[in-house]
Design an enzyme around this catalytic site. Sequence first.
Site, PDB file in Angstrom:
ATOM      1  N   GLY B  40     -19.343 -64.204  39.607  1.00 22.31           N
ATOM      2  CA  GLY B  40     -18.834 -65.267  40.406  1.00 22.31           C
ATOM      3  C   GLY B  40     -18.877 -66.452  39.402  1.00 22.31           C
ATOM      4  O   GLY B  40     -19.989 -66.701  38.896  1.00 22.31           O
ATOM      5  N   GLY B  42     -17.452 -69.519  40.680  1.00 20.57           N
ATOM      6  CA  GLY B  42     -17.223 -70.612  41.637  1.00 20.57           C
ATOM      7  C   GLY B  42     -18.336 -71.889  41.272  1.00 20.57           C
ATOM      8  O   GLY B  42     -18.639 -71.607  40.398  1.00 20.57           O
ATOM      9  N   LEU B  43     -18.462 -72.603  42.401  1.00 23.37           N
ATOM     10  CA  LEU B  43     -19.241 -73.871  42.069  1.00 23.37           C
ATOM     11  C   LEU B  43     -20.805 -73.086  41.886  1.00 23.37           C
ATOM     12  O   LEU B  43     -21.479 -73.654  41.037  1.00 23.37           O
ATOM     13  CB  LEU B  43     -19.370 -74.731  43.321  1.00 23.37           C
ATOM     14  CG  LEU B  43     -18.003 -75.429  43.430  1.00 23.37           C
ATOM     15  CD1 LEU B  43     -18.164 -76.659  44.479  1.00 23.37           C
ATOM     16  CD2 LEU B  43     -17.659 -76.379  42.224  1.00 23.37           C
ATOM     17  N   ALA B  44     -20.906 -72.374  42.545  1.00 22.03           N
ATOM     18  CA  ALA B  44     -22.435 -71.615  42.556  1.00 22.03           C
ATOM     19  C   ALA B  44     -22.408 -71.127  41.388  1.00 22.03           C
ATOM     20  O   ALA B  44     -23.282 -71.158  40.460  1.00 22.03           O
ATOM     21  CB  ALA B  44     -22.656 -70.876  43.654  1.00 22.03           C
ATOM     22  N   GLY B  45     -21.523 -70.025  40.895  1.00 19.29           N
ATOM     23  CA  GLY B  45     -21.923 -69.232  39.853  1.00 19.29           C
ATOM     24  C   GLY B  45     -21.396 -69.794  38.576  1.00 19.29           C
ATOM     25  O   GLY B  45     -22.078 -69.752  37.529  1.00 19.29           O
ATOM     26  N   HIS B 266     -12.116 -72.974  61.248  1.00 19.17           N
ATOM     27  CA  HIS B 266     -11.764 -74.567  61.150  1.00 19.17           C
ATOM     28  C   HIS B 266     -10.886 -74.891  61.952  1.00 19.17           C
ATOM     29  O   HIS B 266      -9.890 -74.584  62.001  1.00 19.17           O
ATOM     30  CB  HIS B 266     -11.321 -74.644  59.778  1.00 19.17           C
ATOM     31  CG  HIS B 266     -11.325 -75.953  58.966  1.00 19.17           C
ATOM     32  ND1 HIS B 266     -10.335 -76.963  59.724  1.00 19.17           N
ATOM     33  CD2 HIS B 266     -12.193 -76.465  58.182  1.00 19.17           C
ATOM     34  CE1 HIS B 266     -10.725 -78.133  58.910  1.00 19.17           C
ATOM     35  NE2 HIS B 266     -11.662 -77.846  57.904  1.00 19.17           N
ATOM     36  N   SER B 284      -7.329 -80.584  55.204  1.00 18.58           N
ATOM     37  CA  SER B 284      -8.785 -80.932  55.403  1.00 18.58           C
ATOM     38  C   SER B 284      -9.035 -81.677  56.484  1.00 18.58           C
ATOM     39  O   SER B 284      -8.172 -82.586  57.091  1.00 18.58           O
ATOM     40  CB  SER B 284      -8.751 -82.155  54.076  1.00 18.58           C
ATOM     41  OG  SER B 284     -10.139 -82.635  54.185  1.00 18.58           O
ATOM     42  N   ARG B 330     -16.987 -78.892  63.468  1.00 19.46           N
ATOM     43  CA  ARG B 330     -15.820 -77.944  63.453  1.00 19.46           C
ATOM     44  C   ARG B 330     -15.829 -77.030  64.808  1.00 19.46           C
ATOM     45  O   ARG B 330     -14.728 -76.832  65.207  1.00 19.46           O
ATOM     46  CB  ARG B 330     -16.189 -77.134  62.227  1.00 19.46           C
ATOM     47  CG  ARG B 330     -15.596 -78.332  61.087  1.00 19.46           C
ATOM     48  CD  ARG B 330     -15.610 -77.364  59.882  1.00 19.46           C
ATOM     49  NE  ARG B 330     -15.303 -78.203  58.848  1.00 19.46           N
ATOM     50  CZ  ARG B 330     -15.291 -78.167  57.447  1.00 19.46           C
ATOM     51  NH1 ARG B 330     -15.812 -76.875  57.153  1.00 19.46           N
ATOM     52  NH2 ARG B 330     -15.149 -79.078  56.660  1.00 19.46           N
ATOM     53  N   ARG B 435     -21.506 -74.732  59.554  1.00 17.34           N
ATOM     54  CA  ARG B 435     -21.594 -75.595  58.725  1.00 17.34           C
ATOM     55  C   ARG B 435     -20.893 -76.970  58.931  1.00 17.34           C
ATOM     56  O   ARG B 435     -19.842 -76.937  59.120  1.00 17.34           O
ATOM     57  CB  ARG B 435     -21.006 -74.881  57.327  1.00 17.34           C
ATOM     58  CG  ARG B 435     -20.864 -75.784  56.131  1.00 17.34           C
ATOM     59  CD  ARG B 435     -20.368 -75.082  54.838  1.00 17.34           C
ATOM     60  NE  ARG B 435     -18.975 -74.794  54.933  1.00 17.34           N
ATOM     61  CZ  ARG B 435     -18.135 -75.661  54.559  1.00 17.34           C
ATOM     62  NH1 ARG B 435     -18.501 -76.933  54.344  1.00 17.34           N
ATOM     63  NH2 ARG B 435     -16.648 -75.315  54.619  1.00 17.34           N
TER      64      ARG B 435
HETATM   65  C1  LIG Z   1      -9.325 -74.337  51.650  1.00 17.04           C
HETATM   66  C2  LIG Z   1     -10.905 -74.735  51.823  1.00 17.04           C
HETATM   67  C3  LIG Z   1     -11.279 -76.086  51.794  1.00 17.04           C
HETATM   68  C4  LIG Z   1     -12.483 -76.293  51.746  1.00 17.04           C
HETATM   69  N1  LIG Z   1     -12.989 -77.627  51.723  1.00 17.04           N
HETATM   70  C5  LIG Z   1     -14.350 -78.049  51.466  1.00 17.04           C
HETATM   71  C6  LIG Z   1     -14.843 -79.171  51.381  1.00 17.04           C
HETATM   72  O1  LIG Z   1     -13.852 -80.230  51.313  1.00 17.04           O
HETATM   73  N2  LIG Z   1     -16.077 -79.488  51.239  1.00 17.04           N
HETATM   74  C7  LIG Z   1     -17.032 -78.378  51.181  1.00 17.04           C
HETATM   75  O2  LIG Z   1     -18.263 -78.909  51.085  1.00 17.04           O
HETATM   76  N3  LIG Z   1     -16.547 -76.996  51.303  1.00 17.04           N
HETATM   77  C8  LIG Z   1     -15.214 -76.772  51.406  1.00 17.04           C
HETATM   78  N4  LIG Z   1     -14.940 -75.556  51.429  1.00 17.04           N
HETATM   79  C9  LIG Z   1     -15.714 -74.480  51.401  1.00 17.04           C
HETATM   80  C10 LIG Z   1     -16.122 -74.367  49.909  1.00 17.04           C
HETATM   81  O3  LIG Z   1     -15.065 -74.614  48.986  1.00 17.04           O
HETATM   82  C11 LIG Z   1     -16.768 -72.851  49.501  1.00 17.04           C
HETATM   83  O4  LIG Z   1     -17.768 -72.488  50.523  1.00 17.04           O
HETATM   84  C12 LIG Z   1     -17.512 -72.872  48.407  1.00 17.04           C
HETATM   85  O5  LIG Z   1     -16.587 -73.560  47.227  1.00 17.04           O
HETATM   86  C13 LIG Z   1     -17.810 -71.772  47.952  1.00 17.04           C
HETATM   87  O6  LIG Z   1     -18.305 -71.654  46.439  1.00 17.04           O
HETATM   88  P1  LIG Z   1     -18.922 -70.221  45.886  1.00 17.04           P
HETATM   89  O7  LIG Z   1     -19.324 -70.644  44.573  1.00 17.04           O
HETATM   90  O8  LIG Z   1     -19.896 -69.603  46.815  1.00 17.04           O
HETATM   91  O9  LIG Z   1     -17.581 -69.121  45.989  1.00 17.04           O
HETATM   92  P2  LIG Z   1     -16.214 -69.086  45.306  1.00 17.04           P
HETATM   93  O10 LIG Z   1     -15.924 -70.264  44.825  1.00 17.04           O
HETATM   94  O11 LIG Z   1     -15.327 -68.398  46.581  1.00 17.04           O
HETATM   95  O12 LIG Z   1     -16.349 -67.991  43.968  1.00 17.04           O
HETATM   96  C14 LIG Z   1     -16.494 -66.671  44.309  1.00 17.04           C
HETATM   97  C15 LIG Z   1     -16.677 -66.429  42.832  1.00 17.04           C
HETATM   98  O13 LIG Z   1     -16.969 -64.902  42.802  1.00 17.04           O
HETATM   99  C16 LIG Z   1     -15.981 -64.017  42.260  1.00 17.04           C
HETATM  100  N5  LIG Z   1     -16.291 -62.825  42.825  1.00 17.04           N
HETATM  101  C17 LIG Z   1     -16.056 -62.592  44.274  1.00 17.04           C
HETATM  102  N6  LIG Z   1     -16.365 -61.101  44.399  1.00 17.04           N
HETATM  103  C18 LIG Z   1     -16.289 -60.559  43.050  1.00 17.04           C
HETATM  104  C19 LIG Z   1     -16.559 -59.199  42.681  1.00 17.04           C
HETATM  105  N7  LIG Z   1     -16.552 -58.133  43.787  1.00 17.04           N
HETATM  106  N8  LIG Z   1     -16.706 -58.999  41.314  1.00 17.04           N
HETATM  107  C20 LIG Z   1     -16.471 -59.961  40.319  1.00 17.04           C
HETATM  108  N9  LIG Z   1     -16.397 -61.128  40.962  1.00 17.04           N
HETATM  109  C21 LIG Z   1     -16.321 -61.640  42.269  1.00 17.04           C
HETATM  110  C22 LIG Z   1     -14.830 -64.737  42.376  1.00 17.04           C
HETATM  111  O14 LIG Z   1     -13.830 -64.390  41.051  1.00 17.04           O
HETATM  112  C23 LIG Z   1     -15.042 -66.081  42.108  1.00 17.04           C
HETATM  113  O15 LIG Z   1     -15.435 -66.636  40.866  1.00 17.04           O
HETATM  114  C24 LIG Z   1     -13.592 -75.271  51.680  1.00 17.04           C
HETATM  115  C25 LIG Z   1     -13.039 -73.982  51.649  1.00 17.04           C
HETATM  116  C26 LIG Z   1     -11.672 -73.607  51.649  1.00 17.04           C
HETATM  117  C27 LIG Z   1     -11.281 -72.191  51.764  1.00 17.04           C
END
Ligand SMILES: Cc1cc2nc3c(=O)[nH]c(=O)nc-3n(C[C@H](O)[C@H](O)[C@H](O)COP(=O)(O)OP(=O)(O)OC[C@H]3O[C@@H](n4cnc5c(N)ncnc54)[C@H](O)[C@@H]3O)c2cc1C
Lengths: 246, 637
Positions: B40, B42-45, B266, B284, B330, B435
């Site tokens: 992953g 995303g922000l975490a990974g 939401h 949002s 929410r 959350r």
């Molecule tokens: C529309 C929307 C608006 C939001 N707005 C806000 C906000 O304003 N403020 C806030 O704090 N939060 C908000 N959130 C929540 C927040 O965006 C998410 O909870 C957060 O960004 C998740 O980050 P993450 O790194 O955990 O996962 P993600 O960003 O979802 O990343 C997941 C990663 O894992 C990878 N992955 C997944 N499964 C597999 C697999 N089997 N094999 C390989 N790779 C895989 C994907 O490719 C991706 O890179 C919002 C969410 C949504 C959906």
Amino acid sequence: MNLTLHVWRQAGPNQPGKLEVYEAKHVSPDQSFLEMLDEVNEELIKGGKDPISFDHDCREGICGMCSQVINGVPHGGQDRTTVCQLHMRTFKDGDSIFIEPWRARAFPLLRDLVVDRTALDRIIESGGYTSCHTGGVADGNAILIPKPDAEYAMDAAECIGCGACVAGCPNGSAMLFTSAKVAQLAALPQGKAEAAQRVCAMTESMKENGFGNCTNHYECQAACPKGINVKFIAKLNREFQKSLFE
Amino acid sequence: MILDGKCPKGPIEQSWDKHRFDMKLVNPSNKRKYKILVVGTGLAGGAAAATLGELGYNVEAFCYQDSARRAHSIAAQGGINAAKAYPNDGDSIFRLFYDTIKGGDFRAREADVWRLAQVSNNIIDQCVAQGVPFARDYAGYLDNRSFGGAQVSRTFFARGQTGQQLLLGAYSAISRQIKAGTVKLFARTEMLDLVVVDGEAKGITVRDLVTGEIRTHVGDAVVLCTGGYVNVFYLSTNAMGCSVTANWRAHKKGAYFANPCYTQIHPTCIPQTGEHQSKLTLMSESLRNDGRCWAPKKQGDNRPPNEIPEEERDYYLERKYPSFGNLAPRDIASRAAKEQCDDNRGVGPGGRGVYLDFAASIKRLGEDTIRERYGNLFEMYEKITDENGYKVPMRIYPAPHYAMGGLWVDYNCESNVPGLFVLGEANFSVHGANRLGASALMQGLADGYFVIPYTIANYLVKTAPGKVKADNPECKKSLENVNTEMKKLLSINGKKTVSEFHRALGKIMWNNVGMARSEQSLKEAIKQIPVLREEFWQNVKVTGSGPELNQQLENAWRVADFLEFGELLAKDALHRDESCGGHFRVEHQMPDGEAKRDDENFCYAAAWEFKGVGKEPELHKEPLVFENVHLAVRSYK
Ligand SMILES: Cc1cc2nc3c(=O)[nH]c(=O)nc-3n(C[C@H](O)[C@H](O)[C@H](O)COP(=O)(O)OP(=O)(O)OC[C@H]3O[C@@H](n4cnc5c(N)ncnc54)[C@H](O)[C@@H]3O)c2cc1C
Ligand code: FES
């Protein structure tokens, strides 16, 4: 409404490709373009045929994954709109629609409408960042950033990296993409220190990765679903010239 | 079994600093000998891979999209919280901590939440240093807005694209490490299994989504940052590819799944228009700063909104929750909207909607100010609905959005399987049963930039680098299993498509395990899901073959996992015989319809152990102890 689709089908990178004709029936004007394709695919699957492969993920116009040339225009030509946000109400009953992949030397085709855009990532890897280490940075308010500078940087930072600018450009240039990152970071105090190396490295990488040159057609701006302005290309050119004197 | 969250003892204010000091360090010259697999980006990974790379570890990162920049974090609109207290409005680390615990309806671990509040300030600084163009005021200072569940302004934002800008910051940091050679990225690669050797996580089995090659990567630790699972409802605000697959595969290899029933619906999404719908779009929560929620007072009132006079409108949130008004949390706002619609006072197609009205704010501030604040959201709304939100009130309806539940982790973000760490939305740690807005971005970046770099070292010092090699029998077994499964999926050649199954599952989940759950509805879901799963394995049609780009196959795998996971979600919801946060059991409500918690019997995190498909999972409890905040009835009145 009922539509006739002419879709580019190609089983793999080194296979021959051609436009195939499909009928899309009973399309609702509230459907998005990709939802219309979903339904065509459902029919294909049920008929035992291979569905059309296309890239998509967020379907909100922000991830930059969707990438289709519709009737000759990247993303279909609605102002500031990605394919996934394009809705069928912009089409009429009986329309013929041509759907093709991004075509550019730097984007090898993988299958049907799916292309390889990692060349854009390589441009960023060459210098599209500030070299800050995690931790040990100053307080966010320690360096003030005038609002107009922050807004200018944000205008450039809106780029979603979809590559429509490249697909729209007759030279297959990634100038708009590259300049948006160069301009964003050059406008901010945090990015200024490395501005000269950055612009040189990124333009060099652009060349190495098979993108063409910019000859001011401005098709990139017209194709950009985020409305990134060509003024950033001028900014890149200025930054590049400045770097020659450093 | 009673689980131990391994929280540091002593005063909470010093807990993280002390813990950091107590942890072991890996010698700088040894770091590159350790290979860490980060799934992953995303922000975490993204944050984790970049930071671990900077520290000198040998990192391999994976994502299913074609670039690290496209993880679904990109879609977050509203903002990110931090306890900077720049506006001088009484904010503090303690208040952010308190708001988060209370917002989560007292179902999160105190120490984890405290740490989150503490490092929130570093996050903002870090992102500014990366060149994230946060909104600034005219003097050049960082600007703030308010979000639900808080009475202070602590949300930092970059127009309506905060997630995008934060993710691009993390992506630029990863890109820098890719160039430096410390991070190797595998895009278009999906994890399909976790490799566990002698009880420890030592590798993953993946499928290359372009060539179809299935192979195993071994490492010294695995960090899952694979996001949330609300696509189990089929329609949600998540991206099409978001799945539970990585988490579920780890669960099947021994990792406990905690609180799967805590899902967030939401309140402000664009209502569904028809059966063709493939996903729902969020508007949002920040819109609730200036938009007012209302429904007509009269039942079945189908006059256009602008013809309904002021006195015939019910601004139900302002009426019911005067001190938080439109910024109620929410879960509360979503249920209130559902109540209006269930009472036949909903608006739009099928009466599944309420209004979000900007007229008063436009009058007070002018259309330009509203455009400057939310321009892109109004534009998006118009593209989807063909309506102009400046002229007529928007229509909104609740939609599945976020997963508070996830793999169980201790204070070090380590699961019960040693060497398996879980960050971001994929874990269960800080949000309890609900959350608060702008807290997920904060958590992802906190886990990735500021927690894992320390806590992973504590594990690594106990394990010799390169202990497991690619020819380990466990790797072979995992490869075989994944291959067998693929052959099975491709050979069924039934009558129904993968999406048809996903849609059917979504219907079961939304109707029975959605915003209001009852013993009866949950039992119904638990009855229906296995039947659907059975049918899937008999009658699904997956076209194409394995060694090629095959999107049907990708989806089939994801839906197959949802069909197993959905059952666990429903079982968890059935077992939790109380209402709390996003988990609302109709049997347990206050006279005024608020959620009624049962602290005596349910003040714990429920962590489930996998025992086989269709078999009863085993429940492990981690009791929650509140020493710094008082367990109280949550009130937003
Ligand atoms: C529309 C929307 C608006 C939001 N707005 C806000 C906000 O304003 N403020 C806030 O704090 N939060 C908000 N959130 C929540 C927040 O965006 C998410 O909870 C957060 O960004 C998740 O980050 P993450 O790194 O955990 O996962 P993600 O960003 O979802 O990343 C997941 C990663 O894992 C990878 N992955 C997944 N499964 C597999 C697999 N089997 N094999 C390989 N790779 C895989 C994907 O490719 C991706 O890179 C919002 C969410 C949504 C959906
Ligand atoms: S699918 Fe994400 S921008 Fe179109």
